[in-house]
Enzyme design. Structure first.
Site, short mmCIF file in Angstrom:
data_model
loop_
_atom_site.label_atom_id
_atom_site.label_comp_id
_atom_site.label_asym_id
_atom_site.label_seq_id
_atom_site.Cartn_x
_atom_site.Cartn_y
_atom_site.Cartn_z
N HIS A 173 19.79 52.13 66.34
CA HIS A 173 20.12 52.42 67.73
C HIS A 173 19.23 53.50 68.34
CE1 HIS A 173 24.29 51.41 65.98
NE2 HIS A 173 23.75 50.30 66.44
N LYS A 204 19.83 63.84 67.53
CA LYS A 204 21.06 63.81 66.73
C LYS A 204 20.92 64.72 65.52
CE LYS A 204 21.78 58.92 67.80
NZ LYS A 204 21.86 57.57 67.23
N TYR A 223 28.11 63.22 63.81
CA TYR A 223 26.88 63.44 64.57
C TYR A 223 27.15 64.48 65.65
CZ TYR A 223 26.32 58.32 63.71
OH TYR A 223 26.27 57.05 63.21
N ASP A 237 24.69 44.48 66.24
CA ASP A 237 23.54 45.00 65.50
C ASP A 237 22.67 43.88 64.93
OD1 ASP A 237 24.24 47.58 66.14
OD2 ASP A 237 24.96 48.12 64.14
#
Length: 187
Positions: A62, A72, A132, A168
């Site tokens: 992603h 991140k 995250y 995905d």
């Protein structure tokens, strides 16, 4: 904290410095000054938690288009993952290269993922949690993905995933990507 720059410029493996005694240990996992000393300006805007009950779950790859790109700071808080990032910065000498870093709850190791990188992971154990800290808020219209098994990238996963979402699975290969260095154009 100990910052180790990876072969992908701007991406760091971060290990905590443990201050131990009979109670266990104490360690800092975020410090704006220490991150800034390594050229990282990442005021977190969002924190995410991913629970994955099955070993072999793959999430990714992603990214978000500018101006909504996300940096991140990823940590596995239960279980273990292979955390994978791909450099999608066209101007970068490591463009289209990837790295994988094993993150486990026991190691307390983190991976800093710069903006304009694709990110994903494969769970190595059942009942794995991933946390995250993210520099930008999720923006659905800016969300994109890269196919997890694209031969043009050549990510070497340790084993075949057993669970991947349809979303995905449907990500395009590298040739079909929206260029993450360009501004998102909205109608």
């Amino acid at each position: 904290m100990k910052f180790t720059e990876t072969k992908l410029s701007g991406a760091f493996i971060i290990d905590v410095n443990r201050l131990s005694d009979e109670r266990g240990f104490f360690a800092r996992s975020w410090c704006e000054d220490e991150f800034a000393a390594h050229g990282i300006a990442m005021p977190p805007q969002q924190a995410n938690l991913s629970f994955n009950p099955r070993r072999g779950t793959l999430r990714g790859m992603h990214y978000q288009l500018p101006p909504y790109e996300e940096t991140k700071l990823v940590r596995c808080t239960r279980g273990a993952i292979l955390d994978v990032i791909v450099d999608l910065r066209e101007e970068s000498p490591t463009f289209r290269q990837w790295i994988g870093v094993e993150l486990t709850a026991d190691s307390y190791r983190m991976l800093f993922v710069p903006g304009r990188f694709a990110h994903g992971f494969l769970t190595l154990e059942d009942n794995t949690d991933v946390c995250y800290q993210v520099s930008a808020k999720y923006t659905p219209g800016a969300e994109r993905g890269l196919r997890w098994d694209d031969p043009a990238i050549g990510i070497r996963w340790p084993f075949e995933p057993v669970l991947i979402s349809e979303k995905d699975r449907a990500h395009p290969d590298f040739q079909g990507l929206a260029v993450p260095g360009k501004e998102l154009v909205t109608a």
